[in-house]
Write a protein that holds these residues in place. Structure first.
Motif, short mmCIF file in Angstrom:
data_model
loop_
_atom_site.label_atom_id
_atom_site.label_comp_id
_atom_site.label_asym_id
_atom_site.label_seq_id
_atom_site.Cartn_x
_atom_site.Cartn_y
_atom_site.Cartn_z
N SER A 29 0.85 -1.20 0.00
CA SER A 29 0.00 0.00 0.00
C SER A 29 0.88 1.24 0.00
N SER A 54 -10.64 3.78 -3.16
CA SER A 54 -10.97 2.36 -3.03
C SER A 54 -12.16 1.92 -3.87
N ARG A 207 -8.99 10.69 1.92
CA ARG A 207 -8.94 9.24 1.65
C ARG A 207 -7.93 8.57 2.58
N ASN A 208 -7.05 9.37 3.18
CA ASN A 208 -5.93 8.84 3.94
C ASN A 208 -6.01 9.29 5.40
N GLN A 209 -7.18 9.08 6.02
CA GLN A 209 -7.39 9.37 7.45
C GLN A 209 -7.20 10.84 7.81
N TRP A 217 2.61 9.88 10.04
CA TRP A 217 1.59 8.83 9.96
C TRP A 217 0.50 9.00 11.01
N HIS A 220 -3.13 14.18 12.01
CA HIS A 220 -4.36 14.25 11.20
C HIS A 220 -4.92 15.66 11.23
N TYR A 225 -11.01 9.29 6.20
CA TYR A 225 -11.49 7.92 5.99
C TYR A 225 -10.31 7.07 5.55
N ASN A 226 -10.49 5.77 5.55
CA ASN A 226 -9.55 4.94 4.81
C ASN A 226 -10.22 4.55 3.50
N TYR A 227 -9.99 5.36 2.48
CA TYR A 227 -10.54 5.12 1.15
C TYR A 227 -9.40 4.91 0.15
N ARG A 228 -8.25 4.40 0.65
CA ARG A 228 -7.10 4.26 -0.24
C ARG A 228 -7.26 3.10 -1.21
N ASP A 230 -5.19 0.04 -2.89
CA ASP A 230 -3.96 -0.69 -2.58
C ASP A 230 -3.11 -0.86 -3.84
#
Ligand SMILES: *Cc1c(COP(=O)(O)O)cnc(C)c1O
Length: 377
Positions: A29, A54, A207-209, A217, A220, A225-228, A230
């Motif tokens: 990822s 995603s 898309r990346n929190q 990392w 924020h 969201y987690n819409y990544r 992979d």
């Protein structure tokens, strides 16, 4: 018996090779593949930026958020679409307002749009259905007049053009989808494209929190969201993009063959039409059953017994129970959408479908329709 699914992805050695590279690299990822996919996709469509996500659905959600859509806002869209386009509006807390479609391309009818605009309207979510663009000119004109943002649901219209310009390049942003039945696939996946740096940055962060581009990392700036997407999916997307032009060409040949075989049977089936100034990229090949007393479930069942899968494309969104209950939609409210929904039938279209297959499918379909006509069911 040979089976004819409605859709089937076209996967060759290149997809295996690229996915293998990812798996061997251990970088599954946020590696180099999704960045390369974004860059090449943006260049292909002709926008400055592309943000891989995603799915088409999550892409639409982010595109609406990036346009500033909030609870209490209204978003105008088409009832004749896949449910995801309206659901994405619901996720934001805004209210979906449907505008009926025009009967030739099944896209938003611009002549019915203006009267739906209120003080609460913020966005027009313009769907390009089945692989053909909406009548973009008059819709953009209304958007400018009332200062509304246009977002394109281009999930079914990759490479389709409107007066020579590709869908996905007209709105503030546009969303493409890569589910396995689309013209190109990544398995699950989607892409937001835009020329707007602010929209791009916001979508990438959400898309990346909710992380900023240069952030650590565990830092924020938004509730994201987690819409990544992979890396394996992006690898498939890169391979698909390399042959997209060819794949669209193949779909056009299949659609043309259907047209040739079915044209003499206008009594039984209404064929899809491409409007002046537009090019079609055939996400699905949808005919309409011309005779009202023909039982569509029976036609579908008899075709199935011959190995031919067909689907009802599409039910009108406002008539789903969940939408009726929540927003009090009624039957009869969007008559064009409802009448297309009641008669539409998607026939198999995928790469590898040969002229003899198409002939068999058409002959089987017409025979059934001729029989059911002589003995109504
Ligand atoms: C496929 C599709 C979507 C959603 O895409 P997913 O990748 O399945 O989430 C949205 N809108 C339309 C019109 C679609 O056809």
């Amino acid at each position: 018996m040979k089976q004819y699914p409605v859709a089937k992805p076209y996967i060759t050695r290149r997809e295996h090779q690229y996915v293998d590279e990812v798996l061997r690299s251990g970088h599954l990822s946020l590696g180099p593949k999704y960045l390369a996919f974004e860059k090449k996709f943006a260049r292909h469509v002709g926008t400055r930026y592309a943000c891989a996500v995603s799915s088409g659905t999550t892409g639409l959600h982010l595109a609406l958020l990036a346009a500033g859509v909030k609870p209490d806002d209204e978003v105008i869209t088409s009832p004749f679409s896949f449910i995801a386009s309206a659901n994405a509006i619901v996720y934001t807390g805004a209210t979906p307002v449907f505008c009926d479609i025009e009967p030739v391309t099944y896209n938003l009818d611009p002549t019915k749009l203006e009267r739906l605009i209120t003080k609460k309207t913020k966005v027009i979510l313009m769907v390009h259905i089945f692989g053909q663009s909406a009548d973009i000119g008059p819709i953009m004109h209304l958007a400018r007049k009332y200062r509304l943002t246009v977002i394109e649901d281009a999930c079914e219209s990759v490479d389709a053009t409107y007066h020579g310009q590709k869908t996905g390049t007209f709105g503030q942003s546009a969303v493409f989808a890569f589910y396995p039945n689309k013209q190109m696939t990544t398995g699950e996946g989607g892409m937001i494209v835009t020329n707007n740096k602010r929209v791009y940055d916001l979508c990438c962060s959400l898309r990346n929190q909710g992380r900023g581009a240069s952030m650590d990392w565990l830092d924020h700036q938004y509730i994201g969201y987690n819409y990544r997407l992979d890396e394996m999916s992006a690898a498939v997307g890169l391979a698909q993009l390399e042959k997209l032009d060819w794949m669209i060409g193949q779909r056009r040949k299949i659609a043309a063959a259907y047209g040739r075989y079915l044209k003499p049977y206008g009594r039984y089936v209404i064929l899809p039409q491409t409007a002046e100034g537009r090019t079609h990229t055939w996400f699905v090949y949808v005919v309409r059953l011309a005779q009202r007393r023909v039982s569509r479930p029976r036609v579908i069942e008899v075709l199935r017994r011959h190995g031919i899968q067909t689907k009802v494309y599409l039910p009108s969104i406002h008539l789903f129970d969940v939408y009726r209950r929540r927003y009090h939609f009624r039957r009869g409210q969007y008559p064009v959408s409802e009448s297309v929904s009641a008669s539409a039938l998607a026939l198999p279209i995928y790469i590898g479908l040969r002229p003899t297959d198409i002939k068999f499918i058409c002959r089987t379909l017409i025979t059934i329709l001729q029989k059911t006509q002589s003995s109504p069911v």
